[in-house]
Write a protein that holds these residues in place. Structure first.
Motif, short mmCIF file in Angstrom:
data_model
loop_
_atom_site.label_atom_id
_atom_site.label_comp_id
_atom_site.label_asym_id
_atom_site.label_seq_id
_atom_site.Cartn_x
_atom_site.Cartn_y
_atom_site.Cartn_z
N THR A 1 0.83 -1.20 0.00
CA THR A 1 0.00 0.00 0.00
C THR A 1 0.87 1.25 0.00
O THR A 1 0.58 2.23 -0.70
CB THR A 1 -0.93 0.01 1.23
OG1 THR A 1 -1.74 -1.16 1.21
CG2 THR A 1 -1.83 1.23 1.23
N ASN B 1 3.82 1.49 -1.28
CA ASN B 1 4.39 1.62 -2.62
C ASN B 1 3.43 2.35 -3.57
O ASN B 1 3.85 3.18 -4.39
CB ASN B 1 4.73 0.24 -3.19
CG ASN B 1 5.88 -0.42 -2.45
OD1 ASN B 1 6.58 0.22 -1.66
ND2 ASN B 1 6.07 -1.71 -2.67
N LYS B 2 2.14 2.04 -3.44
CA LYS B 2 1.16 2.71 -4.29
C LYS B 2 1.08 4.20 -3.95
O LYS B 2 0.98 5.05 -4.85
CB LYS B 2 -0.21 2.05 -4.12
CG LYS B 2 -0.28 0.63 -4.68
CD LYS B 2 -1.65 0.00 -4.42
CE LYS B 2 -1.69 -1.43 -4.95
NZ LYS B 2 -3.01 -2.08 -4.66
N SER B 3 1.14 4.51 -2.67
CA SER B 3 1.13 5.92 -2.27
C SER B 3 2.37 6.63 -2.78
O SER B 3 2.30 7.79 -3.23
CB SER B 3 1.04 6.03 -0.74
OG SER B 3 -0.16 5.49 -0.25
N GLN C 1 4.13 5.85 -5.45
CA GLN C 1 4.02 6.02 -6.91
C GLN C 1 3.06 7.15 -7.29
O GLN C 1 3.24 7.81 -8.31
CB GLN C 1 3.56 4.71 -7.54
CG GLN C 1 4.61 3.60 -7.48
CD GLN C 1 4.05 2.24 -7.80
OE1 GLN C 1 2.88 2.09 -8.16
NE2 GLN C 1 4.89 1.21 -7.65
N SER C 2 2.05 7.37 -6.43
CA SER C 2 1.07 8.43 -6.73
C SER C 2 1.52 9.79 -6.23
O SER C 2 0.82 10.79 -6.41
CB SER C 2 -0.29 8.07 -6.11
OG SER C 2 -0.21 8.08 -4.69
N GLY C 3 2.69 9.84 -5.55
CA GLY C 3 3.21 11.11 -5.07
C GLY C 3 2.73 11.52 -3.70
O GLY C 3 3.00 12.63 -3.24
N ASN C 4 2.01 10.62 -3.01
CA ASN C 4 1.54 10.93 -1.66
C ASN C 4 2.60 10.43 -0.67
O ASN C 4 2.47 9.38 -0.05
CB ASN C 4 0.19 10.24 -1.40
CG ASN C 4 -0.48 10.75 -0.13
OD1 ASN C 4 0.15 11.39 0.71
ND2 ASN C 4 -1.77 10.47 0.02
N TYR C 5 3.64 11.23 -0.51
CA TYR C 5 4.82 10.79 0.23
C TYR C 5 4.56 10.66 1.74
O TYR C 5 5.08 9.75 2.39
CB TYR C 5 5.99 11.74 -0.03
CG TYR C 5 6.31 11.88 -1.49
CD1 TYR C 5 6.35 10.75 -2.33
CD2 TYR C 5 6.55 13.12 -2.07
CE1 TYR C 5 6.63 10.88 -3.68
CE2 TYR C 5 6.84 13.25 -3.42
CZ TYR C 5 6.86 12.14 -4.22
OH TYR C 5 7.12 12.24 -5.56
N LYS D 1 12.42 11.64 -2.77
CA LYS D 1 11.35 12.30 -3.52
C LYS D 1 10.92 13.59 -2.82
O LYS D 1 10.51 14.56 -3.47
CB LYS D 1 10.15 11.37 -3.66
CG LYS D 1 10.40 10.15 -4.55
CD LYS D 1 10.56 10.55 -6.01
CE LYS D 1 10.65 9.33 -6.91
NZ LYS D 1 10.80 9.71 -8.34
#
Length: 400
Positions: free
Chosen positions: A223, A225-227, A229-233, A299
């Motif tokens: 989960t 990793n998905k965040s 990738q979506s830029g929700n650091y 990031k």
């Protein structure tokens, strides 16, 4: 100069609370390896009779818990391992009577016929105590089956008064974590049956198995990793920290504390990791989480944090291989010889360790630590022989 008694009663009560309330007396530790401390300024109780009478109420509003065991070493263990602040020990704790809960822990073979060792803590720190006990039982399987727990509730100021349900819950329910005891007894004035039953029901719920913990950590990592990738650091970082917690590793700022190693010293009997060593799977998840947390900081352009997480993991890994616990990455072939030596071992999470090395290099580059960058990239290239980006950067270094 003003006299305290010249102030209105409401202001005086605020002063007493400021001096004597446990939340104000708490002092954070100067480092994460030590517990907090308490500094109660009791001198105010000695000023005169009126101030003593008024201020005593503020001190009595605190809720204290007394813990007694037959083992002297338990005090140090609770303080050092559990990071539980201890207010008093020895005769001060033995003679202190203004507590709301008395916790007696012994075994059928060792009771309080001989020596007893007591300590005093605040209610606010009771969850830390029960959590420490819970983790100790996980690490030493079967520990609790030899222990008896006696919980004695009382109102220290009005013995015949029933302790409110909310406070009873705060005093007793933390022991829901303490499972598999030889025996449990809950005593005292007007213990509410509903609270005692709720405690026993929580104790009856089994701990998640190592397999369940590993799968939970993996799901949280995915989960995260998905965040990422979506830029929700921020969400990704919290999900990675939650994944650590699922496998009994606590993260507080830059500190990581690893608990319950003994719980994972067996083969997975079911689930997605069936047939694999639980401790190996846990190690791989740990290394992946570190690599991903470094990526979050990269990031977010938090170079110092990214380098810190990478450097710490590299030093810990290096120390496990050759005993070198020097707190620096260093440069030169002799300082990095461990990389080539370990590359032939086929250790778990080799690729993830390569990512840690490379991502730490990126952070060091932003911080203009050029010698460190070169060593990190060359080390990463050994662990990541098929990564084109890493191999290209190594060739550029070699051609200089």
């Amino acid at each position: 100069m003003f006299r305290l008694l010249d102030l209105p009663a409401e202001i005086r009560n605020q002063v007493y609370h400021e001096v004597l309330a446990s939340d104000n007396a708490r002092r954070p530790a100067d480092n994460d390896d030590k517990p907090a401390t308490y500094e109660f300024d009791l001198a105010i109780l000695l000023v005169n009779k009126q101030i003593h009478h008024e201020a005593r109420k503020a001190f009595q509003d605190n809720v204290f818990v007394k813990i007694t065991t037959p083992w002297a070493e338990s005090i140090d263990h609770i303080s050092s391992e559990g990071k539980v602040p201890i207010i008093a020990t020895g005769s001060k704790a033995e003679n202190f009577g203004s507590f709301h809960l008395w916790i007696l822990i012994d075994t059928p073979g060792i009771s309080f016929n001989g020596s007893a060792f007591s300590m005093l803590i605040c209610l606010e720190d009771l969850p830390a105590f029960t959590r420490m006990w819970h983790l100790s039982n996980l690490n030493h399987q079967g520990l609790n089956s030899h222990l008896r727990l006696n919980l004695n509730l009382k109102d220290p100021h009005f013995p015949d008064r029933k302790i409110p349900k909310g406070l009873q819950n705060r005093l007793l329910r933390p022991f829901g974590l303490v499972k598999g005891l030889h025996s449990l007894s809950v005593n005292g004035a007007k213990v509410l049956p509903s609270v005692a039953e709720a405690l026993k029901k929580e104790q009856a719920v089994p701990d998640p198995s190592p397999e369940e913990c590993l799968e939970r950590a993996t799901a949280l990592k995915d989960t995260g990793n998905k965040s990422l990738q979506s830029g929700n650091y921020a969400a990704a970082l919290q999900q990675y920290i939650d994944a650590f917690a699922a496998i009994h590793i606590t993260v507080s700022g830059r500190k990581r504390h690893i608990h319950a190693d003994g719980y994972y010293m067996r083969e997975c009997a079911s689930g997605v990791y069936v047939g694999q060593r639980s401790d190996y799977v846990r190690l791989i998840i740990r290394v992946k989480l570190v690599a991903n947390i470094i990526q979050v900081y990269l990031k977010s352009k938090k170079w110092e944090d990214a380098r810190f997480w990478g450097k710490r993991s590299i030093i810990l890994f290096r120390s496990s291989l050759n005993g070198d616990d020097d707190d620096s990455l260093g440069s030169g072939e002799d300082k990095w010889a461990w990389v080539k030596q370990s590359a032939t071992m086929g250790f778990p999470a080799r690729a993830e360790m390569g990512k840690i090395l490379y991502r730490t290099a990126l952070a060091s580059k932003e911080l203009q630590l050029d010698d460190e960058v070169a060593s990190l990239i060359r080390a990463a290239a050994i662990y990541l022989p098929h990564d084109d980006v890493v191999q290209t950067e190594k060739r550029i270094l070699d051609e200089r």
